[in-house]
Design a protein around this motif. Sequence first.
Motif, PDB file in Angstrom:
ATOM      1  N   MET A 193      76.736   2.732 -53.112  1.00  0.00           N
ATOM      2  CA  MET A 193      77.495   3.070 -51.922  1.00  0.00           C
ATOM      3  C   MET A 193      78.976   2.817 -52.185  1.00  0.00           C
ATOM      4  N   ALA A 194      79.783   3.759 -51.792  1.00  0.00           N
ATOM      5  CA  ALA A 194      81.235   3.642 -51.992  1.00  0.00           C
ATOM      6  C   ALA A 194      81.832   2.660 -50.996  1.00  0.00           C
ATOM      7  N   ASN A 195      82.888   2.005 -51.417  1.00  0.00           N
ATOM      8  CA  ASN A 195      83.603   1.103 -50.524  1.00  0.00           C
ATOM      9  C   ASN A 195      84.509   1.894 -49.594  1.00  0.00           C
ATOM     10  N   GLU A 196      84.785   1.308 -48.441  1.00  0.00           N
ATOM     11  CA  GLU A 196      85.742   1.866 -47.500  1.00  0.00           C
ATOM     12  C   GLU A 196      86.921   0.914 -47.393  1.00  0.00           C
ATOM     13  N   ILE A 197      88.094   1.470 -47.133  1.00  0.00           N
ATOM     14  CA  ILE A 197      89.273   0.646 -46.877  1.00  0.00           C
ATOM     15  C   ILE A 197      89.623   0.808 -45.400  1.00  0.00           C
ATOM     16  N   LYS A 198      89.541  -0.304 -44.689  1.00  0.00           N
ATOM     17  CA  LYS A 198      89.801  -0.293 -43.254  1.00  0.00           C
ATOM     18  C   LYS A 198      90.916  -1.270 -42.934  1.00  0.00           C
ATOM     19  N   ASP A 199      91.566  -1.050 -41.795  1.00  0.00           N
ATOM     20  CA  ASP A 199      92.626  -1.961 -41.368  1.00  0.00           C
ATOM     21  C   ASP A 199      92.030  -3.293 -40.934  1.00  0.00           C
ATOM     22  N   LYS A 200      92.657  -4.368 -41.382  1.00  0.00           N
ATOM     23  CA  LYS A 200      92.347  -5.716 -40.906  1.00  0.00           C
ATOM     24  C   LYS A 200      93.499  -6.100 -39.992  1.00  0.00           C
ATOM     25  N   PHE A 201      93.200  -6.348 -38.715  1.00  0.00           N
ATOM     26  CA  PHE A 201      94.231  -6.620 -37.721  1.00  0.00           C
ATOM     27  C   PHE A 201      94.539  -8.107 -37.637  1.00  0.00           C
ATOM     28  N   GLY A 202      95.814  -8.437 -37.607  1.00  0.00           N
ATOM     29  CA  GLY A 202      96.245  -9.799 -37.349  1.00  0.00           C
ATOM     30  C   GLY A 202      96.208 -10.065 -35.856  1.00  0.00           C
ATOM     31  N   THR A 203      96.404 -11.302 -35.482  1.00  0.00           N
ATOM     32  CA  THR A 203      96.424 -11.709 -34.078  1.00  0.00           C
ATOM     33  C   THR A 203      97.671 -11.148 -33.393  1.00  0.00           C
ATOM     34  N   SER A 204      97.518 -10.673 -32.168  1.00  0.00           N
ATOM     35  CA  SER A 204      98.664 -10.211 -31.391  1.00  0.00           C
ATOM     36  C   SER A 204      99.598 -11.401 -31.152  1.00  0.00           C
ATOM     37  N   THR A 205     100.873 -11.211 -31.518  1.00  0.00           N
ATOM     38  CA  THR A 205     101.849 -12.300 -31.480  1.00  0.00           C
ATOM     39  C   THR A 205     103.105 -11.843 -30.757  1.00  0.00           C
ATOM     40  N   ALA A 206     103.610 -12.684 -29.876  1.00  0.00           N
ATOM     41  CA  ALA A 206     104.839 -12.361 -29.138  1.00  0.00           C
ATOM     42  C   ALA A 206     106.058 -12.612 -30.015  1.00  0.00           C
ATOM     43  N   LEU A 207     107.008 -11.695 -29.961  1.00  0.00           N
ATOM     44  CA  LEU A 207     108.298 -11.908 -30.614  1.00  0.00           C
ATOM     45  C   LEU A 207     109.194 -12.712 -29.671  1.00  0.00           C
ATOM     46  N   THR A 208     110.099 -13.479 -30.228  1.00  0.00           N
ATOM     47  CA  THR A 208     111.082 -14.205 -29.424  1.00  0.00           C
ATOM     48  C   THR A 208     112.268 -13.278 -29.191  1.00  0.00           C
ATOM     49  N   ILE A 209     112.396 -12.799 -27.961  1.00  0.00           N
ATOM     50  CA  ILE A 209     113.494 -11.903 -27.586  1.00  0.00           C
ATOM     51  C   ILE A 209     113.723 -12.044 -26.081  1.00  0.00           C
ATOM     52  N   THR A 210     114.964 -12.205 -25.672  1.00  0.00           N
ATOM     53  CA  THR A 210     115.315 -12.401 -24.266  1.00  0.00           C
ATOM     54  C   THR A 210     115.784 -11.074 -23.678  1.00  0.00           C
ATOM     55  N   LEU A 211     114.909 -10.465 -22.871  1.00  0.00           N
ATOM     56  CA  LEU A 211     115.241  -9.168 -22.277  1.00  0.00           C
ATOM     57  C   LEU A 211     115.597  -9.262 -20.796  1.00  0.00           C
ATOM     58  N   ALA A 212     115.386 -10.420 -20.187  1.00  0.00           N
ATOM     59  CA  ALA A 212     115.721 -10.601 -18.771  1.00  0.00           C
ATOM     60  C   ALA A 212     117.214 -10.337 -18.555  1.00  0.00           C
ATOM     61  N   SER A 213     117.507  -9.503 -17.581  1.00  0.00           N
ATOM     62  CA  SER A 213     118.882  -9.154 -17.184  1.00  0.00           C
ATOM     63  C   SER A 213     119.682  -8.453 -18.286  1.00  0.00           C
ATOM     64  N   LEU A 214     119.017  -7.781 -19.217  1.00  0.00           N
ATOM     65  CA  LEU A 214     119.729  -7.021 -20.250  1.00  0.00           C
ATOM     66  C   LEU A 214     120.461  -5.862 -19.579  1.00  0.00           C
ATOM     67  N   ALA A 215     121.774  -5.840 -19.755  1.00  0.00           N
ATOM     68  CA  ALA A 215     122.620  -4.836 -19.103  1.00  0.00           C
ATOM     69  C   ALA A 215     122.374  -3.443 -19.657  1.00  0.00           C
ATOM     70  N   ASN A 216     122.726  -2.440 -18.854  1.00  0.00           N
ATOM     71  CA  ASN A 216     122.705  -1.063 -19.340  1.00  0.00           C
ATOM     72  C   ASN A 216     123.684  -0.933 -20.508  1.00  0.00           C
ATOM     73  N   LEU A 217     123.316  -0.154 -21.509  1.00  0.00           N
ATOM     74  CA  LEU A 217     124.107   0.071 -22.723  1.00  0.00           C
ATOM     75  C   LEU A 217     124.347  -1.216 -23.505  1.00  0.00           C
ATOM     76  N   ALA A 218     123.337  -2.101 -23.476  1.00  0.00           N
ATOM     77  CA  ALA A 218     123.373  -3.342 -24.256  1.00  0.00           C
ATOM     78  C   ALA A 218     122.077  -3.467 -25.031  1.00  0.00           C
ATOM     79  N   GLY A 219     122.148  -4.170 -26.166  1.00  0.00           N
ATOM     80  CA  GLY A 219     120.978  -4.373 -27.002  1.00  0.00           C
ATOM     81  C   GLY A 219     120.745  -5.838 -27.279  1.00  0.00           C
ATOM     82  N   ARG A 220     119.515  -6.143 -27.638  1.00  0.00           N
ATOM     83  CA  ARG A 220     119.128  -7.511 -27.954  1.00  0.00           C
ATOM     84  C   ARG A 220     118.160  -7.483 -29.130  1.00  0.00           C
ATOM     85  N   GLN A 221     118.410  -8.354 -30.110  1.00  0.00           N
ATOM     86  CA  GLN A 221     117.508  -8.447 -31.259  1.00  0.00           C
ATOM     87  C   GLN A 221     116.552  -9.612 -31.075  1.00  0.00           C
ATOM     88  N   SER A 222     115.386  -9.479 -31.672  1.00  0.00           N
ATOM     89  CA  SER A 222     114.418 -10.571 -31.683  1.00  0.00           C
ATOM     90  C   SER A 222     114.751 -11.540 -32.811  1.00  0.00           C
TER      91      SER A 222
END
Length: 154
Positions: free
Chosen positions: A1-30
């Motif tokens: 039987m042939a092997n298959e290559i499937k995705d192994k998923f990591g745990t869902s993880t939150a990025l540290t980024i502050t988006l509260a009150s982000l002004a229009n035409l402004a950006g924020r990096q994590s």
Amino acid sequence: MANEIKDKFGTSTALTITLASLANLAGRQSTLVDNTAARYQDLLLFVNVKTANTPNANSIVEVYLIRSDNDATEHRDDGAGTTDAALTPLNAQLVGALRSSGAPGTGETLKGSFLVHRPGPEWGVVVFNRTGQTLDATGTNHWVRYAGLNPEVQ
């Protein structure tokens, strides 16, 4: 039987980024994520933002990938830092956009998911607000999460 290559998923993880009150035409990096141990080849990004008021019809929130070579004298896209901070994307890779509806309501929530291929040894995101309104002031109304993917022989 042939092997298959499937995705192994990591745990869902939150990025540290502050988006509260982000002004229009402004950006924020994590805060950057060190990928040298997990070595994820792909990422699934999950983004949720809420506007404080009624956004302009069909307006967007852009999501960009920023990479770092993780060297002693690091090269980081658009001169990004290593932590959660203001940043205007210039040459970073556009991953996608969240679009408001044609007839948006007050406090519209925009959600989307994006596939990122080959994030590199160190990476993060930039969220840039083009909705015509400031984002909601409650921090829990916004998030950016990721799940890493690596191929695994089955």
